[in-house]
Motif scaffolding. Sequence first.
Motif, PDB file in Angstrom:
ATOM      1  N   SER A 283       0.822  -1.219   0.000  1.00  0.00           N
ATOM      2  CA  SER A 283       0.000   0.000   0.000  1.00  0.00           C
ATOM      3  C   SER A 283       0.845   1.255   0.000  1.00  0.00           C
ATOM      4  O   SER A 283       0.338   2.340  -0.292  1.00  0.00           O
ATOM      5  CB  SER A 283      -0.986   0.093   1.177  1.00  0.00           C
ATOM      6  N   GLU A 304       7.167  -7.931   0.010  1.00  0.00           N
ATOM      7  CA  GLU A 304       6.520  -6.666  -0.368  1.00  0.00           C
ATOM      8  C   GLU A 304       5.840  -6.826  -1.719  1.00  0.00           C
ATOM      9  O   GLU A 304       6.396  -7.412  -2.646  1.00  0.00           O
ATOM     10  CB  GLU A 304       7.524  -5.506  -0.440  1.00  0.00           C
ATOM     11  N   ARG A 305       4.632  -6.319  -1.790  1.00  0.00           N
ATOM     12  CA  ARG A 305       3.863  -6.396  -3.038  1.00  0.00           C
ATOM     13  C   ARG A 305       3.281  -5.028  -3.359  1.00  0.00           C
ATOM     14  O   ARG A 305       3.313  -4.114  -2.529  1.00  0.00           O
ATOM     15  CB  ARG A 305       2.823  -7.511  -2.937  1.00  0.00           C
ATOM     16  N   GLY A 307       0.069  -2.805  -5.447  1.00  0.00           N
ATOM     17  CA  GLY A 307      -1.240  -2.873  -6.090  1.00  0.00           C
ATOM     18  C   GLY A 307      -1.918  -1.524  -6.079  1.00  0.00           C
ATOM     19  O   GLY A 307      -1.348  -0.519  -5.651  1.00  0.00           O
ATOM     20  N   MET A 308      -3.130  -1.512  -6.551  1.00  0.00           N
ATOM     21  CA  MET A 308      -3.935  -0.289  -6.614  1.00  0.00           C
ATOM     22  C   MET A 308      -5.402  -0.654  -6.440  1.00  0.00           C
ATOM     23  O   MET A 308      -5.792  -1.793  -6.698  1.00  0.00           O
ATOM     24  CB  MET A 308      -3.800   0.377  -7.993  1.00  0.00           C
ATOM     25  N   SER A 309      -6.212   0.339  -6.117  1.00  0.00           N
ATOM     26  CA  SER A 309      -7.662   0.094  -6.042  1.00  0.00           C
ATOM     27  C   SER A 309      -8.196  -0.342  -7.407  1.00  0.00           C
ATOM     28  O   SER A 309      -9.110  -1.153  -7.490  1.00  0.00           O
ATOM     29  CB  SER A 309      -8.399   1.357  -5.616  1.00  0.00           C
ATOM     30  N   ASP A 390       2.295   5.449 -11.441  1.00  0.00           N
ATOM     31  CA  ASP A 390       3.511   5.163 -10.676  1.00  0.00           C
ATOM     32  C   ASP A 390       4.690   5.150 -11.639  1.00  0.00           C
ATOM     33  O   ASP A 390       4.563   4.774 -12.806  1.00  0.00           O
ATOM     34  CB  ASP A 390       3.390   3.812  -9.965  1.00  0.00           C
ATOM     35  N   LYS A 407       1.601  10.990 -10.464  1.00  0.00           N
ATOM     36  CA  LYS A 407       0.404  11.601  -9.880  1.00  0.00           C
ATOM     37  C   LYS A 407       0.818  12.330  -8.597  1.00  0.00           C
ATOM     38  O   LYS A 407       1.721  11.868  -7.893  1.00  0.00           O
ATOM     39  CB  LYS A 407      -0.644  10.529  -9.593  1.00  0.00           C
ATOM     40  N   ASN A 416      -4.313   7.160   1.064  1.00  0.00           N
ATOM     41  CA  ASN A 416      -3.955   8.115   0.023  1.00  0.00           C
ATOM     42  C   ASN A 416      -4.549   9.487   0.308  1.00  0.00           C
ATOM     43  O   ASN A 416      -5.718   9.605   0.645  1.00  0.00           O
ATOM     44  CB  ASN A 416      -4.494   7.650  -1.329  1.00  0.00           C
TER      45      ASN A 416
HETATM   46  P1  AMP Z   1      -4.827   3.261  -3.927  1.00  0.00           P
HETATM   47  O1  AMP Z   1      -5.246   4.458  -4.666  1.00  0.00           O
HETATM   48  O2  AMP Z   1      -5.213   3.236  -2.503  1.00  0.00           O
HETATM   49  O3  AMP Z   1      -5.250   2.092  -4.657  1.00  0.00           O
HETATM   50  O4  AMP Z   1      -3.249   3.287  -3.875  1.00  0.00           O
HETATM   51  C1  AMP Z   1      -2.480   2.744  -4.893  1.00  0.00           C
HETATM   52  C2  AMP Z   1      -1.102   3.330  -4.886  1.00  0.00           C
HETATM   53  O5  AMP Z   1      -0.392   2.919  -3.709  1.00  0.00           O
HETATM   54  C3  AMP Z   1      -0.251   2.820  -6.013  1.00  0.00           C
HETATM   55  O6  AMP Z   1      -0.529   3.470  -7.236  1.00  0.00           O
HETATM   56  C4  AMP Z   1       1.142   3.099  -5.491  1.00  0.00           C
HETATM   57  O7  AMP Z   1       1.490   4.454  -5.707  1.00  0.00           O
HETATM   58  C5  AMP Z   1       0.990   2.849  -4.007  1.00  0.00           C
HETATM   59  N1  AMP Z   1       1.525   1.549  -3.584  1.00  0.00           N
HETATM   60  C6  AMP Z   1       0.868   0.409  -3.316  1.00  0.00           C
HETATM   61  N2  AMP Z   1       1.734  -0.559  -2.932  1.00  0.00           N
HETATM   62  C7  AMP Z   1       2.968  -0.009  -2.962  1.00  0.00           C
HETATM   63  C8  AMP Z   1       4.284  -0.473  -2.666  1.00  0.00           C
HETATM   64  N3  AMP Z   1       4.497  -1.701  -2.226  1.00  0.00           N
HETATM   65  N4  AMP Z   1       5.303   0.386  -2.824  1.00  0.00           N
HETATM   66  C9  AMP Z   1       5.112   1.644  -3.264  1.00  0.00           C
HETATM   67  N5  AMP Z   1       3.897   2.143  -3.545  1.00  0.00           N
HETATM   68  C10 AMP Z   1       2.839   1.333  -3.386  1.00  0.00           C
END
Ligand code: AMP
Length: 512
Positions: A283, A304-305, A307-309, A390, A407, A416
Amino acid sequence: MNNQNLFAALRAAFPADLDTPAIETADTPQRLVYTWRDLDHATAMIANLLQSLELPAGTRVAVQTEKSVEALMLYLGVLRAGYVYLPLNTAYQASEIEYFIGNAEPGVVVCSGRNFGWVSKIAFKAGTQHVFTLNEDRSGTLLERAYHQPTQHEPAQRGADELAAILYTSGTTGRSKGAMLTHGNLLSNAQTLHAYWGWRADDVLIHALPIFHVHGLFVASHGALLAGARMIWFSKFDPQAVAARLPEATVFMGVPTLYVRLLAEPSVNRETCAGMRLFVAGSAPLLIETFNEWRNRTGHTIVERYGMSETAMLTSNPYHAQDGDRRGGTVGFPLPGVGLRVQDDQGQPLPTGEIGGIQVKGPNVFVGYWRMPEKTKEEFTADGWFKTGDVGLVDERGYVTIVGRSKDLVISGGYNVYPAEVEGVINELPGVSESAVVGVPHPDFGEAVVAVVVPRAGATVQPDEVIAALKQRIANFKVPKQVYVVPELPRNTMGKVQKNLLRDQHKGLFGG
Ligand code: AMP
Ligand code: MCA
């Protein structure tokens, strides 16, 4: 036709003996144990209640409640009935909720009893027909009504491409967008992670994340449910209490802040973590210091992984040794079935090792933003890849590293925060001419929100008043930890605010 309803797949993974424990609460006044049969019956009752309302197909069910096992059952009941789940962060305030409800037009809203007055007002105004309450102590009208429903329910027939959930996520400009995720998006991702992380029926997951975002709701819950594995359920993250349960558990998932806070607990060590097999972080970027300290202290290497919404999980460091090492500072490999490429600003592919915009493709990638076809189009390339926003690279061994974001986004404690949104609210305050919001390093939250505010000519603006006013208007995690009042913002020759200068100027604020 084979039913592609995500709930049907999760239900099929329940163990044969339904009377074994599925979820055990860790921080309710009395320890509660829910069996798989309880989950089956309660989700059936909720699904039957929803179906008795004769809602049109595709109805959104918006939920802003405290975390509880019943709140998870509500999510599963919505899936089971074939409606669309819309989770909302408990920190959201009235104006934020008003936007989400106005935009999504849910047919059903479920909120905490203490918020019923203002939430129902917003909901009824937006045309919602049904507002129920659900409290953390299992009281409220939702369960009262569901209690009279049958405990049997055939999961609604749904195709893989039909909507299962809408998750609101902000953009760099404008208001939040609802990412539409299908049953197929969520199930394919859950199945991929099930195999990739080696989920087993005898796993025990410590679930200590909120269930209104991808990490806690999908990655953690689906993982355990699809494995038929037990969960130790925390309604709130408490490092000491979580540390005390590590000896009974095998899997833990957290945003980096959770690991930082657990490391402050002396009881987190090799002995207490001896039974653990998997620690997952994501996250937000996991600092290499945290990654190394965790390994030294517990003997475990965090997976560590990333992802995104909009996409659920995209990449992961390997779990199985034969797939490679877990490399700190990277987010691992694209998951099986996920395509990932790096392009420059002109849309040209970049060679291995070069930094550019990360784009992705796969069965997990959402189908678009709710009622925003133009925004959806903008975020996809002509050949169908989703632009993550990203910035990163893929090295010669195939590991993905995220180096930044195109972004304008701050990630604080895994939540976020969109500077444009906070600036918009600050700029509305009396006496404010303009503002700039940036993220600066923070030892606990990773990044912390800081605002720089310019008063109107002749006006005085007090930092603590700005903070107090924002606390009334936006979710607490978006409120700047520090506000500076300055005569003007630094701008480049094009007139654009130089946020990098502000970040640089304030980077040591929290000793980061
Ligand atoms: P969200 O809008 O809550 O889905 O957040 C997604 C964003 O969280 C991604 O586009 C990344 O910028 C960031 N993110 C998620 N996992 C990681 C990670 N392991 N390392 C760096 N950034 C992450
Ligand atoms: C709480 N506070 C915060 C945050 N959380 N400030 C900045 N950032 C935060 N994240 C502030 C509150 O405003 C309050 O301040 C004070 O801390 C205490 O609030 P409380 O709620 O008691 O805090 P907490 O319980 O200690 O919460 C910290 C937390 C929580 C446990 C780290 O933020 C959390 O659960 N984060 C996880 C978020 C998550 O699940 N993200 C996944 C998103 P004041 O007293 O001044 O009001 S899914 C995602 O991003 C993608 C898809 C992915 O890859 O997973």
